[in-house]
Design a protein around this motif. Sequence first.
Motif, PDB file in Angstrom:
ATOM      1  N   MET A   1     -72.051   3.744 -39.359  1.00  0.00           N
ATOM      2  CA  MET A   1     -72.099   5.027 -40.021  1.00  0.00           C
ATOM      3  C   MET A   1     -71.143   4.982 -41.204  1.00  0.00           C
ATOM      4  O   MET A   1     -70.004   4.553 -41.080  1.00  0.00           O
ATOM      5  CB  MET A   1     -71.689   6.131 -39.036  1.00  0.00           C
ATOM      6  CG  MET A   1     -71.506   7.426 -39.746  1.00  0.00           C
ATOM      7  SD  MET A   1     -71.588   8.971 -38.895  1.00  0.00           S
ATOM      8  CE  MET A   1     -70.655   8.992 -37.510  1.00  0.00           C
ATOM      9  N   PRO A   2     -71.581   5.465 -42.363  1.00  0.00           N
ATOM     10  CA  PRO A   2     -70.711   5.432 -43.542  1.00  0.00           C
ATOM     11  C   PRO A   2     -69.543   6.396 -43.388  1.00  0.00           C
ATOM     12  O   PRO A   2     -69.636   7.413 -42.708  1.00  0.00           O
ATOM     13  CB  PRO A   2     -71.633   5.846 -44.694  1.00  0.00           C
ATOM     14  CG  PRO A   2     -72.792   6.520 -44.061  1.00  0.00           C
ATOM     15  CD  PRO A   2     -72.895   5.992 -42.660  1.00  0.00           C
ATOM     16  N   THR A   3     -68.449   6.048 -44.043  1.00  0.00           N
ATOM     17  CA  THR A   3     -67.269   6.911 -44.028  1.00  0.00           C
ATOM     18  C   THR A   3     -67.561   8.162 -44.843  1.00  0.00           C
ATOM     19  O   THR A   3     -68.056   8.069 -45.966  1.00  0.00           O
ATOM     20  CB  THR A   3     -66.061   6.175 -44.630  1.00  0.00           C
ATOM     21  OG1 THR A   3     -65.854   4.974 -43.887  1.00  0.00           O
ATOM     22  CG2 THR A   3     -64.815   7.036 -44.599  1.00  0.00           C
ATOM     23  N   PRO A   4     -67.282   9.345 -44.275  1.00  0.00           N
ATOM     24  CA  PRO A   4     -67.535  10.565 -45.036  1.00  0.00           C
ATOM     25  C   PRO A   4     -66.586  10.657 -46.224  1.00  0.00           C
ATOM     26  O   PRO A   4     -65.483  10.108 -46.198  1.00  0.00           O
ATOM     27  CB  PRO A   4     -67.267  11.689 -44.033  1.00  0.00           C
ATOM     28  CG  PRO A   4     -66.417  11.082 -42.980  1.00  0.00           C
ATOM     29  CD  PRO A   4     -66.727   9.610 -42.971  1.00  0.00           C
ATOM     30  N   PRO A   5     -67.016  11.362 -47.268  1.00  0.00           N
ATOM     31  CA  PRO A   5     -66.137  11.506 -48.433  1.00  0.00           C
ATOM     32  C   PRO A   5     -64.906  12.320 -48.050  1.00  0.00           C
ATOM     33  O   PRO A   5     -64.937  13.105 -47.104  1.00  0.00           O
ATOM     34  CB  PRO A   5     -67.006  12.258 -49.450  1.00  0.00           C
ATOM     35  CG  PRO A   5     -68.041  12.936 -48.639  1.00  0.00           C
ATOM     36  CD  PRO A   5     -68.253  12.082 -47.417  1.00  0.00           C
ATOM     37  N   PRO A   6     -63.798  12.133 -48.772  1.00  0.00           N
ATOM     38  CA  PRO A   6     -62.601  12.909 -48.452  1.00  0.00           C
ATOM     39  C   PRO A   6     -62.868  14.403 -48.661  1.00  0.00           C
ATOM     40  O   PRO A   6     -63.671  14.786 -49.507  1.00  0.00           O
ATOM     41  CB  PRO A   6     -61.546  12.394 -49.433  1.00  0.00           C
ATOM     42  CG  PRO A   6     -62.277  11.578 -50.439  1.00  0.00           C
ATOM     43  CD  PRO A   6     -63.623  11.239 -49.896  1.00  0.00           C
ATOM     44  N   ALA A   7     -62.201  15.216 -47.865  1.00  0.00           N
ATOM     45  CA  ALA A   7     -62.374  16.668 -47.965  1.00  0.00           C
ATOM     46  C   ALA A   7     -61.844  17.180 -49.290  1.00  0.00           C
ATOM     47  O   ALA A   7     -60.875  16.654 -49.832  1.00  0.00           O
ATOM     48  CB  ALA A   7     -61.655  17.357 -46.813  1.00  0.00           C
ATOM     49  N   LYS A   8     -62.491  18.195 -49.801  1.00  0.00           N
ATOM     50  CA  LYS A   8     -62.034  18.831 -51.035  1.00  0.00           C
ATOM     51  C   LYS A   8     -60.732  19.558 -50.753  1.00  0.00           C
ATOM     52  O   LYS A   8     -60.502  20.060 -49.649  1.00  0.00           O
ATOM     53  CB  LYS A   8     -63.084  19.813 -51.533  1.00  0.00           C
ATOM     54  CG  LYS A   8     -64.386  19.143 -51.917  1.00  0.00           C
ATOM     55  CD  LYS A   8     -65.409  20.190 -52.326  1.00  0.00           C
ATOM     56  CE  LYS A   8     -66.742  19.512 -52.595  1.00  0.00           C
ATOM     57  NZ  LYS A   8     -67.813  20.490 -52.790  1.00  0.00           N
ATOM     58  N   ALA A   9     -59.873  19.629 -51.749  1.00  0.00           N
ATOM     59  CA  ALA A   9     -58.551  20.246 -51.583  1.00  0.00           C
ATOM     60  C   ALA A   9     -58.608  21.646 -50.977  1.00  0.00           C
ATOM     61  O   ALA A   9     -57.819  21.949 -50.074  1.00  0.00           O
ATOM     62  CB  ALA A   9     -57.798  20.258 -52.910  1.00  0.00           C
ATOM     63  N   PRO A  10     -59.510  22.531 -51.409  1.00  0.00           N
ATOM     64  CA  PRO A  10     -59.537  23.864 -50.782  1.00  0.00           C
ATOM     65  C   PRO A  10     -59.881  23.811 -49.289  1.00  0.00           C
ATOM     66  O   PRO A  10     -59.338  24.578 -48.498  1.00  0.00           O
ATOM     67  CB  PRO A  10     -60.627  24.618 -51.564  1.00  0.00           C
ATOM     68  CG  PRO A  10     -60.723  23.914 -52.871  1.00  0.00           C
ATOM     69  CD  PRO A  10     -60.404  22.469 -52.573  1.00  0.00           C
ATOM     70  N   VAL A  11     -60.749  22.882 -48.895  1.00  0.00           N
ATOM     71  CA  VAL A  11     -61.100  22.745 -47.480  1.00  0.00           C
ATOM     72  C   VAL A  11     -59.887  22.281 -46.686  1.00  0.00           C
ATOM     73  O   VAL A  11     -59.634  22.758 -45.577  1.00  0.00           O
ATOM     74  CB  VAL A  11     -62.302  21.791 -47.295  1.00  0.00           C
ATOM     75  CG1 VAL A  11     -62.546  21.489 -45.823  1.00  0.00           C
ATOM     76  CG2 VAL A  11     -63.551  22.369 -47.944  1.00  0.00           C
ATOM     77  N   VAL A  12     -59.115  21.372 -47.259  1.00  0.00           N
ATOM     78  CA  VAL A  12     -57.889  20.898 -46.612  1.00  0.00           C
ATOM     79  C   VAL A  12     -56.931  22.079 -46.406  1.00  0.00           C
ATOM     80  O   VAL A  12     -56.355  22.249 -45.330  1.00  0.00           O
ATOM     81  CB  VAL A  12     -57.217  19.780 -47.438  1.00  0.00           C
ATOM     82  CG1 VAL A  12     -55.840  19.448 -46.902  1.00  0.00           C
ATOM     83  CG2 VAL A  12     -58.105  18.536 -47.462  1.00  0.00           C
ATOM     84  N   GLU A  13     -56.786  22.916 -47.422  1.00  0.00           N
ATOM     85  CA  GLU A  13     -55.884  24.061 -47.320  1.00  0.00           C
ATOM     86  C   GLU A  13     -56.384  25.096 -46.307  1.00  0.00           C
ATOM     87  O   GLU A  13     -55.600  25.676 -45.567  1.00  0.00           O
ATOM     88  CB  GLU A  13     -55.677  24.717 -48.691  1.00  0.00           C
ATOM     89  CG  GLU A  13     -54.873  23.858 -49.645  1.00  0.00           C
ATOM     90  CD  GLU A  13     -53.537  23.418 -49.046  1.00  0.00           C
ATOM     91  OE1 GLU A  13     -52.802  24.263 -48.511  1.00  0.00           O
ATOM     92  OE2 GLU A  13     -53.229  22.216 -49.115  1.00  0.00           O
TER      93      GLU A  13
END
Length: 162
Positions: A1-13
């Motif tokens: 399974m491919p690695t998902p893209p990094p979370a967007k900064a607002p989602v992290v917050e």
Amino acid sequence: MPTPPPAKAPVVEIERALTRISYLAGRVRQHDRLMAAAGLSLDRAAAAILRNIAESEPMRPGVLAVRLSVEASHVTRQLGQLEKAGYVIRVPDPDDRRAQRVQLTDAGLAAVDRMREASRRGMEVALADWSTEDLQQFAKLFHRLVDDFVAHAEEVDVRPPA
């Protein structure tokens, strides 16, 4: 399974904020304050059971256990204590007379109302400096967040990458 893209900064917050508020809301000290403000002496499990029953039709204990993600024996034990205290009663299940559902008594409804009122008072204190517009916008967005979480709860794959 491919690695998902990094979370967007607002989602992290958002995730950080939800983690913080979940921690604060789940603390024993917070529960104890809520119970004192409501004039009740219920443990966290009993309070959660009463709130869940209040938000639905009378339900079978097994359904309640699934909703709370706990073992059925835990719910059965808690319901026995709540029944002795006069907060819940067992009624026949209209779909299966051999089964029973649990519903709140007037005392149970009053206890839930007191918990909700104490919780609202605490929120009003915490949000006292917010404008009416900010509160309305936050309420709208928070409902949207919850609705989207519920809608996608079963389809999100949160397993770590291989």
